[in-house]
Design an enzyme around this catalytic site. Structure first.
Site, PDB file in Angstrom:
ATOM      1  CB  ILE A  12      -0.954   0.067   1.218  1.00 36.70           C
ATOM      2  CG1 ILE A  12      -0.178  -0.013   2.538  1.00 36.70           C
ATOM      3  CG2 ILE A  12      -2.009  -1.020   1.147  1.00 36.70           C
ATOM      4  CD1 ILE A  12      -1.035   0.245   3.772  1.00 36.70           C
ATOM      5  CE1 TYR A  21      -5.121   1.047   2.863  1.00 33.80           C
ATOM      6  CE2 TYR A  21      -7.213   0.902   4.029  1.00 33.80           C
ATOM      7  CZ  TYR A  21      -6.009   0.331   3.653  1.00 33.80           C
ATOM      8  OH  TYR A  21      -5.717  -0.947   4.047  1.00 33.80           O
ATOM      9  CB  SER A  39     -11.550   5.119  -3.122  1.00 39.26           C
ATOM     10  OG  SER A  39     -10.200   5.532  -3.227  1.00 39.26           O
ATOM     11  CB  THR A  40      -7.145   1.950  -3.118  1.00 39.88           C
ATOM     12  OG1 THR A  40      -6.899   1.715  -1.724  1.00 39.88           O
ATOM     13  CG2 THR A  40      -6.756   3.381  -3.453  1.00 39.88           C
ATOM     14  CE  LYS A  41      -6.076  -2.108   1.032  1.00 40.62           C
ATOM     15  NZ  LYS A  41      -5.116  -3.155   0.592  1.00 40.62           N
ATOM     16  CB  ILE A  62      -3.298  -5.740  11.230  1.00 38.32           C
ATOM     17  CG1 ILE A  62      -4.409  -6.473  10.455  1.00 38.32           C
ATOM     18  CG2 ILE A  62      -2.161  -6.691  11.577  1.00 38.32           C
ATOM     19  CD1 ILE A  62      -5.111  -7.569  11.214  1.00 38.32           C
ATOM     20  CB  THR A 103       1.242  -2.835  10.903  1.00 43.44           C
ATOM     21  OG1 THR A 103       0.218  -1.908  10.539  1.00 43.44           O
ATOM     22  CG2 THR A 103       0.893  -4.215  10.351  1.00 43.44           C
TER      23      THR A 103
END
Length: 287
Positions: free
Chosen positions: A120, A182, A184-186, A217, A219
């Site tokens: 990403i 973000y 929109s991309t998913k 998650i 991260t």
């Protein structure tokens, strides 16, 4: 707890257990010697996937932007048992780099069994203020490069009866504030690869498509973004990575991790007004 809530939770638990019971059994030996590309592998979920594949004895090609970090990850993969661990630095906003990564893997590994698309681009956690150029750039990194790499690898995956593994997000199913570009991309990933799944099945293709819907998650980048905005449980990157790998290896079309993400999606469909209320009142925000 009300009767209706108990029924809803009970139904969700039954559905979850049924799905787990019906799922194909994972054979770790199936990944020994497997030829794998993992994108976004310098940190977070991608890094953890690289390590899991290494423990299973796979041959891995990892990619991200930072070459020095990739080198360290590749060295750790070899220590953990990878048959091969190669790396190639790439910018997924480039017109040529996505193809170059696949070409490198095909040359060095002699083919592909798994293409795991996880990368990403950087995006802020904030209200959208009309930055169209950033949205266009993010669509290139988070979506169009996935399409480009999938097409480049499809012939090899067809030959090997391989798998496309797409790492998506709950935000690609249920939009939330502060993540418009973000999300929109998913959504685009889910739409494109959901359609591709059907098309390949109708063609009786050898290639499986697995779309992995992840919740929050733990991260470093994700936790930095949401800190101060929302207080919800985050799930371990290593466990998420292993679930993604198992989903691809068993050729399952979907993964919902953690399992509660499936319930959240159902609640949005069944109780849209209530779901919207919860979303809009879950964040620490003052206009």
């Amino acid at each position: 707890m009300g009767t209706f809530t108990k029924i809803l939770l009970g139904a969700a638990c039954v559905a979850f257990l049924a799905a787990r019971w019906a799922a194909p059994r994972f054979d770790p030996e199936s990944l020994r010697g497997a030829r794998v590309v993992v994108t976004g592998a310098s940190t977070g979920i991608g890094e953890q996937m690289a390590y899991h594949y290494a423990r299973f004895g796979a041959q891995v090609v990892i990619t991200a932007r930072r070459e020095k970090v990739l080198q360290k990850v590749a060295e750790e993969c070899l220590r953990l048992g990878a048959q091969k661990a190669l790396y190639v630095a790439a910018d997924m906003a480039s017109e040529s780099d996505p193809d170059a990564v696949v070409d490198f893997a095909l040359k060095e590994l002699g083919g592909l069994d798994y293409l795991v698309l996880n990368h990403i681009g950087a995006s802020t956690f904030s209200m959208w203020e009309g930055d169209v150029e950033h949205t266009r750039w993010l669509m290139k990194v988070n979506f169009l490069s996935y399409v480009q790499m999938a097409w480049r690898s499809l012939a090899s995956l067809e030959q090997s009866k391989g798998s496309l593994v797409i790492v998506s997000s709950l935000l690609g199913k249920i939009p939330n504030p502060f993540v418009a570009p973000y999300a929109s991309t998913k959504h685009a990933l889910n739409g494109f690869f959901g359609s591709l799944y059907h098309e390949l099945a109708m063609k009786k293709s050898n290639v499986s498509v697995s779309i992995c819907t992840l919740g929050l998650i733990d991260t470093e980048s994700a936790m930095e973004k949401v800190r101060g905005y929302i207080d919800v449980a985050a799930y371990p990157a290593s466990d998420a990575a292993l679930n993604i790998i198992v989903t691809g290896a068993t050729r399952q079309p979907e993964l919902f991790y953690p399992w509660i993400t499936r319930v959240i999606i159902l609640s949005k469909d069944w109780f849209p007004s209530f779901s919207d209320y919860v979303i809009q009142n879950s964040y620490n925000y003052t206009p």
